[in-house]
Write a protein that holds these residues in place. Structure first.
Motif, PDB file in Angstrom:
ATOM      1  N   VAL A 162       1.015  -0.994   0.082  1.00  0.00           N
ATOM      2  CA  VAL A 162       0.077  -0.358  -0.094  1.00  0.00           C
ATOM      3  C   VAL A 162       1.033   0.880   0.313  1.00  0.00           C
ATOM      4  N   LYS A 163       1.632   1.432   0.949  1.00  0.00           N
ATOM      5  CA  LYS A 163       2.909   2.267   0.599  1.00  0.00           C
ATOM      6  C   LYS A 163       4.298   2.157   0.803  1.00  0.00           C
ATOM      7  N   ARG A 164       5.238   2.925   0.636  1.00  0.00           N
ATOM      8  CA  ARG A 164       6.222   2.362   0.549  1.00  0.00           C
ATOM      9  C   ARG A 164       6.926   2.438  -0.815  1.00  0.00           C
ATOM     10  N   THR A 165       6.632   1.828  -1.841  1.00  0.00           N
ATOM     11  CA  THR A 165       7.133   1.074  -3.205  1.00  0.00           C
ATOM     12  C   THR A 165       8.274   0.978  -3.418  1.00  0.00           C
ATOM     13  N   PHE A 166       8.642   2.509  -2.897  1.00  0.00           N
ATOM     14  CA  PHE A 166      10.427   2.576  -3.526  1.00  0.00           C
ATOM     15  C   PHE A 166      11.011   1.485  -2.432  1.00  0.00           C
ATOM     16  N   TYR A 167      11.001   1.840  -1.214  1.00  0.00           N
ATOM     17  CA  TYR A 167      11.788   0.785  -0.095  1.00  0.00           C
ATOM     18  C   TYR A 167      11.565  -0.633  -0.405  1.00  0.00           C
ATOM     19  N   GLY A 346      12.543 -17.894   6.703  1.00  0.00           N
ATOM     20  CA  GLY A 346      11.640 -18.316   7.433  1.00  0.00           C
ATOM     21  C   GLY A 346      11.216 -17.445   8.594  1.00  0.00           C
ATOM     22  N   PHE A 347      12.088 -16.510   8.965  1.00  0.00           N
ATOM     23  CA  PHE A 347      12.132 -15.525  10.072  1.00  0.00           C
ATOM     24  C   PHE A 347      10.999 -15.230  10.431  1.00  0.00           C
ATOM     25  N   PHE A 348      11.110 -14.202   9.187  1.00  0.00           N
ATOM     26  CA  PHE A 348      10.103 -13.573   8.733  1.00  0.00           C
ATOM     27  C   PHE A 348       9.076 -13.443   8.314  1.00  0.00           C
ATOM     28  N   LEU A 349       8.357 -14.464   8.695  1.00  0.00           N
ATOM     29  CA  LEU A 349       7.286 -15.796   7.786  1.00  0.00           C
ATOM     30  C   LEU A 349       5.984 -15.027   9.453  1.00  0.00           C
ATOM     31  N   LYS A 350       6.232 -14.602  10.447  1.00  0.00           N
ATOM     32  CA  LYS A 350       5.801 -14.203  11.912  1.00  0.00           C
ATOM     33  C   LYS A 350       6.010 -12.331  11.375  1.00  0.00           C
ATOM     34  N   TYR A 351       6.072 -12.191  10.491  1.00  0.00           N
ATOM     35  CA  TYR A 351       6.451 -10.575  10.522  1.00  0.00           C
ATOM     36  C   TYR A 351       4.943 -10.001   8.695  1.00  0.00           C
ATOM     37  N   ILE A 399       8.161  -7.354   1.269  1.00  0.00           N
ATOM     38  CA  ILE A 399       7.230  -6.594   2.078  1.00  0.00           C
ATOM     39  C   ILE A 399       6.923  -6.708   4.045  1.00  0.00           C
ATOM     40  N   SER A 400       7.360  -7.588   4.248  1.00  0.00           N
ATOM     41  CA  SER A 400       7.926  -7.540   5.502  1.00  0.00           C
ATOM     42  C   SER A 400       7.988  -7.017   6.524  1.00  0.00           C
ATOM     43  N   MET A 401       9.218  -6.310   5.698  1.00  0.00           N
ATOM     44  CA  MET A 401      10.520  -5.731   6.309  1.00  0.00           C
ATOM     45  C   MET A 401       9.843  -3.951   5.999  1.00  0.00           C
ATOM     46  N   VAL A 402       9.234  -3.334   5.421  1.00  0.00           N
ATOM     47  CA  VAL A 402       8.857  -2.798   4.828  1.00  0.00           C
ATOM     48  C   VAL A 402       7.600  -1.517   5.286  1.00  0.00           C
ATOM     49  N   GLU A 403       6.528  -2.864   5.745  1.00  0.00           N
ATOM     50  CA  GLU A 403       5.365  -3.313   6.331  1.00  0.00           C
ATOM     51  C   GLU A 403       4.418  -3.555   7.556  1.00  0.00           C
ATOM     52  N   ARG A 404       6.231  -4.254   8.575  1.00  0.00           N
ATOM     53  CA  ARG A 404       5.611  -4.677   9.597  1.00  0.00           C
ATOM     54  C   ARG A 404       6.954  -4.334  10.540  1.00  0.00           C
TER      55      ARG A 404
END
Length: 486
Positions: A162-167, A346-351, A399-404
């Protein structure tokens, strides 16, 4: 573009063009024309008449312009179009362009008495246009062709947040394999026998996972279909509808074959799972017409499938299982490779807030299974087949990094630092494209090592006749006898 429909149409047409050209230039026209006509009909029924009306506020003009600008920059920096230095693989790639431009199709090597048998889908559209506009135009045409493909990939990615597309784009571009683990372990004497900078080597068995930047710089022909196919698959797994667009997914899978059959293999398990999930609906009375059309479109691509299995390239000298390497510690290095490049993410699954855990699992398990078998001198089978999964993982992690993740927290700062540290190899590859350097060869003049065509180059460059076989059509094969246009 108010809906994803326009993006889906342009993407599938982009992927399809090389296969259409193959069917019209490589096989007898009385076979090729009916195949092309049915593929065109299938595409029209599947894409243009499909009632896909999912709105997306993320597909904006701003994001499209951002994607095009980033695509131009990356293609320019990584040497596409010969504006900047290219990787060594373009010594071979430039010969492919040259042979396609200067020979009748299908390409026949009189000196070696064999026909070209290779996936030239990336090169063929540019080469055919250059036959009309001259050899000097090919580098510009190939640049535009590549910019269009990568812009489509980046545009797809911008629809996933939804946001932070550049990131998100930045994370995907810089996302790297765990080369840093290999570099650290090489400081210990025990590991030096089994590791090379950036990859694992157990005798002749190489385990290599390339990042997006390196994969694009070294093998654009594999990267573009893998990325486009990966984005289309992510969209299908993410959408709210319970039923997959099976006809479209099948067409996407088939259309990647002439670009790279290895990429097709890498995308296959994702598409296969979609078919399994919708198996009950697939055989329902209302879907029998769709099922029949899907069977027929597979048959339309049959000449292309037969072409690839008619290669001389697969033989006992360049295939083996990992436990046949003679290395006692093979299981340890295999698990280290699998965990550091795939399982560890897989660590990022929870995010990850979207319910796409099945997509994660396929993207982790499949490349780990592929890694147990080698095909090719440099194990291109592993490198190219695993890349679609790796690219899909990069998007899901992004997606996990920029959104969660909360970057102001200690945990977020640590993850950001590790990500930056691990991306140094990609930044180094980009820096090589910015700094001054000598261009090795060009499409107009690919000649090096006294080679005058692709097969001669392969023989000299690799010093192995098996490298020539990988580009040669098997003599008196079914394809040569009944399908090949002479």
């Amino acid at each position: 573009m108010k809906t994803l429909q326009s993006l889906k149409i342009v993407s599938i047409l982009y992927l399809l063009i090389p296969s259409i050209l193959f069917l019209l230039t490589w096989i007898h026209l009385w076979m090729g024309i009916p195949c092309v006509l049915f593929v065109a009909f299938y595409t029209w029924k599947t894409v243009f008449q499909h009632p896909f009306k999912q709105e997306t506020e993320h597909l904006t003009l701003q994001n499209i312009l951002l994607s095009v600008a980033l695509s131009i920059a990356i293609n320019f920096i990584l040497g596409i179009g010969e504006f900047r230095p290219q990787t060594y693989d373009f010594q071979a790639n430039n010969f492919k362009y040259y042979d396609l431009m200067t020979n009748d199709l299908p390409v026949y090597y009189a000196k070696q008495q064999t026909y070209l048998c290779y996936y030239t889908g990336y090169y063929l559209p540019s080469a055919l246009l250059a036959k009309v506009f001259g050899l000097a135009s090919c580098k510009y045409i190939s640049f535009v062709w590549s910019v269009l493909g990568l812009a489509l990939v980046f545009t797809w990615i911008t629809t996933f947040t939804v946001k932070r597309t550049f990131y998100l784009l930045l994370v995907v571009v810089l996302f790297s394999n765990t080369w840093i683990v290999v570099k650290l372990l090489m400081n210990f004497e025990f590991f030096q026998e089994y590791l090379q900078p950036y990859y694992f080597q157990l005798n002749q068995f190489k385990l290599i996972t390339q990042s997006f930047v390196k994969n694009y710089a070294w093998a654009t022909q594999h990267t573009l279909p893998a990325c486009l196919g990966g984005c289309i698959i992510i969209e299908d797994f993410r959408k709210k509808q319970t039923e997959s667009d099976l006809k479209y997914l099948l067409l996407m899978l088939l259309s990647t074959m002439f670009w790279s059959p290895l990429t097709t293999i890498g995308l296959f398990p994702f598409v296969a799972i979609c078919f399994v999930k919708n198996l009950k609906n697939l055989f329902s009375a209302s879907k029998m017409q769709d099922l029949g059309m899907m069977i027929l479109v597979v048959l339309a691509f049959f000449p292309l499938m037969l072409y690839f299995i008619s290669t001389e390239g697969v033989h006992a000298n360049n295939t083996e299982f990992i436990w046949q390497t003679g290395i006692a510690w093979w299981l340890f290095f295999y698990l280290l490779y699998a965990f550091s490049n795939f399982i560890g993410w897989g660590f990022f699954l929870k995010y990850y807030k979207n319910n796409a855990k099945l997509l994660w699992k396929i993207a982790v398990i499949f490349p780990c299974l592929i890694a147990i078998y080698r095909i090719g001198i440099y194990n291109d089978f592993n490198i190219r087949v695993s890349f679609p999964s790796f690219f899909i993982l990069s998007i899901l992690v992004g997606i996990s990094m920029v959104e969660r993740l909360t970057w102001k927290s200690v945990g977020g700062a640590i993850i950001l630092f590790i990500f930056f540290l691990n991306s140094i190899s990609n930044l180094n590859q980009i820096a090589k494209g910015i700094l001054p350097a000598k261009i090795l060869t060009t499409i107009e003049k690919p000649f090096i090592f006294k080679a005058t065509n692709m097969l001669e180059f392969q023989r000299v460059a690799y010093g192995d006749e098996s490298a020539v076989l990988e580009y040669s059509l098997k003599k008196d094969s079914v394809f040569e006898r009944y399908f090949l246009k002479k």
